[in-house]
Design a protein around this motif. Structure first.
Motif, PDB file in Angstrom:
ATOM      1  N   ILE A   1       0.844  -1.195   0.000  1.00 52.30           N
ATOM      2  CA  ILE A   1       0.000   0.000   0.000  1.00 52.30           C
ATOM      3  C   ILE A   1       0.882   1.248   0.000  1.00 52.30           C
ATOM      4  N   TRP A   2       1.954   1.230   0.785  1.00 54.22           N
ATOM      5  CA  TRP A   2       2.883   2.373   0.807  1.00 54.22           C
ATOM      6  C   TRP A   2       3.417   2.634  -0.601  1.00 54.22           C
ATOM      7  N   ARG A   3       3.873   1.574  -1.273  1.00 56.92           N
ATOM      8  CA  ARG A   3       4.433   1.745  -2.622  1.00 56.92           C
ATOM      9  C   ARG A   3       3.380   2.300  -3.584  1.00 56.92           C
ATOM     10  N   GLU A   4       2.152   1.821  -3.471  1.00 57.13           N
ATOM     11  CA  GLU A   4       1.093   2.306  -4.354  1.00 57.13           C
ATOM     12  C   GLU A   4       0.784   3.790  -4.105  1.00 57.13           C
ATOM     13  N   ARG A   5       0.928   4.236  -2.874  1.00 59.18           N
ATOM     14  CA  ARG A   5       0.636   5.641  -2.530  1.00 59.18           C
ATOM     15  C   ARG A   5       1.815   6.563  -2.803  1.00 59.18           C
ATOM     16  N   TYR A   6       3.026   6.109  -2.463  1.00 66.07           N
ATOM     17  CA  TYR A   6       4.180   7.016  -2.457  1.00 66.07           C
ATOM     18  C   TYR A   6       5.305   6.643  -3.407  1.00 66.07           C
ATOM     19  N   GLY A   7       5.298   5.468  -3.955  1.00 59.92           N
ATOM     20  CA  GLY A   7       6.432   5.022  -4.764  1.00 59.92           C
ATOM     21  C   GLY A   7       7.342   4.142  -3.919  1.00 59.92           C
ATOM     22  N   ALA A   8       8.604   4.514  -3.813  1.00 54.99           N
ATOM     23  CA  ALA A   8       9.580   3.705  -3.078  1.00 54.99           C
ATOM     24  C   ALA A   8       9.245   3.629  -1.588  1.00 54.99           C
ATOM     25  N   GLU A   9       9.594   2.512  -0.995  1.00 53.40           N
ATOM     26  CA  GLU A   9       9.418   2.332   0.454  1.00 53.40           C
ATOM     27  C   GLU A   9      10.431   3.198   1.205  1.00 53.40           C
ATOM     28  N   PRO A  10      10.103   3.619   2.420  1.00 47.22           N
ATOM     29  CA  PRO A  10      11.010   4.489   3.159  1.00 47.22           C
ATOM     30  C   PRO A  10      12.275   3.781   3.633  1.00 47.22           C
TER      31      PRO A  10
ATOM     32  N   GLY B   1      13.204 -12.213  22.143  1.00 44.23           N
ATOM     33  CA  GLY B   1      14.044 -11.116  22.607  1.00 44.23           C
ATOM     34  C   GLY B   1      13.259  -9.922  23.124  1.00 44.23           C
ATOM     35  N   GLY B   2      11.973  -9.876  22.835  1.00 44.05           N
ATOM     36  CA  GLY B   2      11.141  -8.791  23.319  1.00 44.05           C
ATOM     37  C   GLY B   2      11.374  -7.447  22.648  1.00 44.05           C
ATOM     38  N   HIS B   3      12.047  -7.432  21.504  1.00 44.41           N
ATOM     39  CA  HIS B   3      12.338  -6.177  20.809  1.00 44.41           C
ATOM     40  C   HIS B   3      11.158  -5.807  19.907  1.00 44.41           C
ATOM     41  N   GLU B   4      10.642  -4.595  20.047  1.00 39.33           N
ATOM     42  CA  GLU B   4       9.458  -4.129  19.318  1.00 39.33           C
ATOM     43  C   GLU B   4       9.812  -3.603  17.923  1.00 39.33           C
ATOM     44  N   VAL B   5      10.219  -4.507  17.045  1.00 45.21           N
ATOM     45  CA  VAL B   5      10.671  -4.140  15.707  1.00 45.21           C
ATOM     46  C   VAL B   5       9.567  -3.444  14.914  1.00 45.21           C
ATOM     47  N   LEU B   6       8.375  -4.024  14.873  1.00 45.29           N
ATOM     48  CA  LEU B   6       7.286  -3.427  14.102  1.00 45.29           C
ATOM     49  C   LEU B   6       6.815  -2.106  14.697  1.00 45.29           C
ATOM     50  N   MET B   7       6.703  -2.048  16.005  1.00 43.31           N
ATOM     51  CA  MET B   7       6.274  -0.807  16.660  1.00 43.31           C
ATOM     52  C   MET B   7       7.257   0.326  16.342  1.00 43.31           C
ATOM     53  N   GLU B   8       8.540   0.042  16.434  1.00 40.98           N
ATOM     54  CA  GLU B   8       9.551   1.065  16.153  1.00 40.98           C
ATOM     55  C   GLU B   8       9.490   1.524  14.699  1.00 40.98           C
ATOM     56  N   ALA B   9       9.292   0.593  13.778  1.00 40.87           N
ATOM     57  CA  ALA B   9       9.189   0.961  12.363  1.00 40.87           C
ATOM     58  C   ALA B   9       7.932   1.790  12.113  1.00 40.87           C
ATOM     59  N   ALA B  10       6.829   1.411  12.735  1.00 42.26           N
ATOM     60  CA  ALA B  10       5.588   2.177  12.579  1.00 42.26           C
ATOM     61  C   ALA B  10       5.777   3.603  13.091  1.00 42.26           C
TER      62      ALA B  10
END
Length: 142
Positions: free
Chosen positions: A37-46, A60-69
């Motif tokens: 959806i990001w690519r369709e709206r903006y082109g390249a991914e960030p 490991g309990g690391h919030e990878v997705l939360m941090e990326a969001a």
């Protein structure tokens, strides 16, 4: 702008599930849906996502997705009403890292969301109370 997010998400319905994939009509996972959806709206991914396992580093309990969001999307306060186009981030169980994503497609008394789900592909599902209780964060596309 909100309508286009839901419209774009609906265009992915029926795409088969495949871990780490992100190609509309071919295969994707829940992150792949958001990336597409990001690519369709903006082109390249960030940024290019790192390789990831299905458990998203739960051990490991690391919030990878939360941090990326938080880096790329606009956080929505808990007290703000849900609206179509919101990106939903879920914890699949209490105390676990957030590791599932979806797009709210209908709000109100019978909310629904679109997500890529293992063994089901991209589907439109009711946002039932158990799903609502798993929401760890809500975001909007910038």
């Amino acid at each position: 702008m909100v309508e286009d997010v839901v419209s774009l998400a609906r265009g992915w319905i029926g795409t088969p599930y495949q871990h780490q994939a992100s190609t509309k009509g071919v295969a994707c996972d829940c992150l792949g849906l958001i990336r597409g959806i990001w690519r369709e709206r903006y082109g390249a991914e960030p940024e290019a996502p790192p390789s990831y396992t299905p458990d998203w580093g739960e051990g490991g309990g690391h919030e990878v997705l939360m941090e990326a969001a938080l880096r790329h999307l606009v956080p929505v306060a808990r007290e703000d009403a849900m609206r179509p186009g919101d990106v939903l981030l879920f914890r699949m169980r209490a105390g676990a890292v957030a590791k599932h994503l979806g797009i709210l497609c209908e709000a109100g008394e019978a909310p629904r969301f679109i997500h890529a789900y293992n063994a089901h592909g991209v589907i439109d599902s009711p946002l039932t109370t158990p799903w609502q209780n798993r929401i760890a964060g809500r975001f909007r596309f910038p």
